[in-house]
Motif scaffolding. Structure first.
Motif, PDB file in Angstrom:
ATOM      1  N   ILE A   1       0.813  -1.218   0.000  1.00 46.91           N
ATOM      2  CA  ILE A   1       0.000   0.000   0.000  1.00 46.91           C
ATOM      3  C   ILE A   1       0.840   1.259   0.000  1.00 46.91           C
ATOM      4  O   ILE A   1       0.408   2.320  -0.459  1.00 46.91           O
ATOM      5  CB  ILE A   1      -0.958   0.026   1.224  1.00 46.91           C
ATOM      6  N   ALA A   2       2.083   1.161   0.492  1.00 46.36           N
ATOM      7  CA  ALA A   2       2.955   2.329   0.561  1.00 46.36           C
ATOM      8  C   ALA A   2       3.151   2.961  -0.807  1.00 46.36           C
ATOM      9  O   ALA A   2       3.269   4.186  -0.930  1.00 46.36           O
ATOM     10  CB  ALA A   2       4.307   1.943   1.166  1.00 46.36           C
TER      11      ALA A   2
ATOM     12  N   LEU B   1      -0.384  -2.919   7.572  1.00 46.94           N
ATOM     13  CA  LEU B   1       0.050  -2.841   8.972  1.00 46.94           C
ATOM     14  C   LEU B   1       1.567  -2.698   9.082  1.00 46.94           C
ATOM     15  O   LEU B   1       2.070  -1.966   9.941  1.00 46.94           O
ATOM     16  CB  LEU B   1      -0.416  -4.082   9.728  1.00 46.94           C
ATOM     17  N   LYS B   2       2.301  -3.379   8.224  1.00 46.69           N
ATOM     18  CA  LYS B   2       3.766  -3.277   8.234  1.00 46.69           C
ATOM     19  C   LYS B   2       4.207  -1.850   7.918  1.00 46.69           C
ATOM     20  O   LYS B   2       5.111  -1.299   8.556  1.00 46.69           O
ATOM     21  CB  LYS B   2       4.362  -4.258   7.227  1.00 46.69           C
ATOM     22  N   HIS B   3       3.573  -1.227   6.930  1.00 44.63           N
ATOM     23  CA  HIS B   3       3.906   0.151   6.562  1.00 44.63           C
ATOM     24  C   HIS B   3       3.681   1.094   7.740  1.00 44.63           C
ATOM     25  O   HIS B   3       4.539   1.939   8.049  1.00 44.63           O
ATOM     26  CB  HIS B   3       3.049   0.587   5.372  1.00 44.63           C
TER      27      HIS B   3
ATOM     28  N   PHE C   1      -7.373  -0.070  13.519  1.00 45.92           N
ATOM     29  CA  PHE C   1      -7.625  -1.293  12.761  1.00 45.92           C
ATOM     30  C   PHE C   1      -9.062  -1.701  13.042  1.00 45.92           C
ATOM     31  O   PHE C   1      -9.414  -2.019  14.184  1.00 45.92           O
ATOM     32  CB  PHE C   1      -6.643  -2.385  13.179  1.00 45.92           C
ATOM     33  N   LEU C   2      -9.883  -1.681  12.016  1.00 42.64           N
ATOM     34  CA  LEU C   2     -11.324  -1.839  12.172  1.00 42.64           C
ATOM     35  C   LEU C   2     -11.791  -3.197  11.670  1.00 42.64           C
ATOM     36  O   LEU C   2     -11.501  -3.596  10.537  1.00 42.64           O
ATOM     37  CB  LEU C   2     -12.045  -0.730  11.403  1.00 42.64           C
TER      38      LEU C   2
ATOM     39  N   PRO D   1      -3.174 -10.160  13.362  1.00 45.33           N
ATOM     40  CA  PRO D   1      -2.634  -9.940  12.012  1.00 45.33           C
ATOM     41  C   PRO D   1      -1.167  -9.527  12.034  1.00 45.33           C
ATOM     42  O   PRO D   1      -0.523  -9.513  10.982  1.00 45.33           O
ATOM     43  CB  PRO D   1      -3.523  -8.823  11.455  1.00 45.33           C
ATOM     44  N   TYR D   2      -0.638  -9.196  13.220  1.00 46.69           N
ATOM     45  CA  TYR D   2       0.784  -8.848  13.333  1.00 46.69           C
ATOM     46  C   TYR D   2       1.667 -10.091  13.494  1.00 46.69           C
ATOM     47  O   TYR D   2       2.893  -9.962  13.553  1.00 46.69           O
ATOM     48  CB  TYR D   2       1.016  -7.928  14.537  1.00 46.69           C
ATOM     49  N   LYS D   3       1.079 -11.257  13.555  1.00 42.04           N
ATOM     50  CA  LYS D   3       1.855 -12.468  13.821  1.00 42.04           C
ATOM     51  C   LYS D   3       2.951 -12.684  12.781  1.00 42.04           C
ATOM     52  O   LYS D   3       4.119 -12.936  13.110  1.00 42.04           O
ATOM     53  CB  LYS D   3       0.926 -13.677  13.868  1.00 42.04           C
TER      54      LYS D   3
END
Length: 359
Positions: A9-10, A37-39, A49-50, A79-81
């Motif tokens: 997405i960045a 999320l990483k960005h 985060f919805l 989702p950060y796993k």
């Protein structure tokens, strides 16, 4: 993660910085949520985060509750796993209340520092009046297009816009960058309440039919991307058993090919109004549609004309009256191939009338 395989997405945020809304639709395993999320984590950009339901929040926070030390046998569905695995971080989701949580760096089973991201349920936001999350750079609405078997409120689009305004507050007035709304989903259904409230359903349907990969609506600040599965990833997928079994099914075309395979576009076409007479005017959400009839065939479009029947579908009594007087005839004509629609939103209005108007 190879840029040639996964979506980042960045890149779109950089190329289209003036957009306030990014609608990203793609097949499974294309890296939508991971990349977003990483960005934000790497750039230290707070986000909301919805998810759709309180249960979604509970599942992501399983084993963690603010004020309690993590158990020894925790289950991590965050989702950060995978991001933790790749970056060596230890971000965990902690539940605060029903429908509310936050992601923190976890040190020895306890959250440390300020939240990296807030975790909200769309179904629960009405309970939290006047909260201030104005430090957030964005809202990331994950899986905004529901699965066909999910029950979703018809007011979900309005809920999302209300949340956006609540989080945005007076950012622009205070000289801050406009809050970003990033919506991520698989290509399950071209009609959904996020597209509906933004009035982009027909735009996305046309993009899908024409295989158009992206569109920036500069006048509205809305960016749309329909992700294409990379050739490298597709070659890998084709070797799997599930692709060989399901690749050519409707589910497979949605999951692997990013097609709105569950939507029927066969009745969407332009029709000449020669030999057609105006029959019905429908007023709905500041727009007007017109149903024409000729030789037992019907066509609905935006071409204005005087009609003997006029209905305001923003009023419940007119919703009922139109249903009992005309909808069943139009549905039968659609089934028989005797009715065409100028756009997909008009098609959905008639074909899914009882889902949209519950009386």
């Amino acid at each position: 993660m190879s840029k040639s395989i996964y979506y980042n997405i960045a890149d779109d945020l950089k190329v289209y910085p003036d957009a306030w809304c990014y609608l990203i639709v793609g097949g499974r395993n294309t890296g939508k949520t991971y990349g977003a999320l990483k960005h934000h984590l790497e750039k230290k950009l707070p986000t909301c985060f919805l998810k759709r339901t309180n249960k979604d929040v509970d599942l992501l926070c399983l084993g963690h509750r603010l004020g309690e030390k993590s158990g020894n046998y925790e289950v991590d569905l965050s989702p950060y796993k995978s991001i933790n695995r790749d970056l060596g971080t230890n971000v965990k989701a902690y539940k605060i209340d029903d429908g509310l949580g936050a992601f923190y760096q976890d040190i020895e089973g306890e959250p440390a520092g300020s939240p990296i991201a807030y975790l909200l349920s769309l179904n629960a936001i009405h309970k939290y009046k006047g909260f201030d999350l104005s430090e957030c750079y964005s809202i990331i609405f994950d899986e905004f297009i529901p699965q066909n078997y999910e029950r979703v409120s018809t007011k979900e689009g309005e809920q999302l816009m209300e949340l956006y305004k609540t989080v945005a507050r007076d950012r622009v007035e205070r000289g801050k960058e406009e809050l970003k709304l990033i919506c991520l989903a698989n290509a399950v259904n071209v009609f959904n309440y996020t597209f509906d409230v933004l009035e982009v359903t027909d735009t996305v349907a046309e993009m899908s039919i024409k295989k158009q990969p992206y569109l920036y609506m500069e006048d509205r600040g809305i960016f749309i991307r329909l992700l294409q599965t990379s050739e490298e990833m597709m070659q890998t997928e084709k070797k799997t058993g599930i692709y060989r079994a399901m690749g050519q099914t409707a589910w497979g075309r949605m999951a692997f090919g990013n097609e709105f395979a569950y939507n029927d576009f066969s009745n969407i076409k332009r029709v000449s109004l020669k030999n057609y007479k105006p029959l019905i005017q429908l007023n709905y959400r500041e727009r007007s549609f017109y149903v024409y009839v000729g030789a037992s065939r019907y066509y609905i479009c935006t071409a204005k004309n005087k009609c003997p029947f006029i209905y305001n579908l923003d009023k419940e009594m007119d919703q009922r009256r139109f249903y009992y007087e005309h909808v069943l005839d139009l549905l039968n004509a659609s089934i028989d191939g005797r009715m065409y629609y100028e756009s997909y939103s008009m098609y959905d209005l008639i074909v899914n009338y009882k889902k949209r108007f519950k009386f």
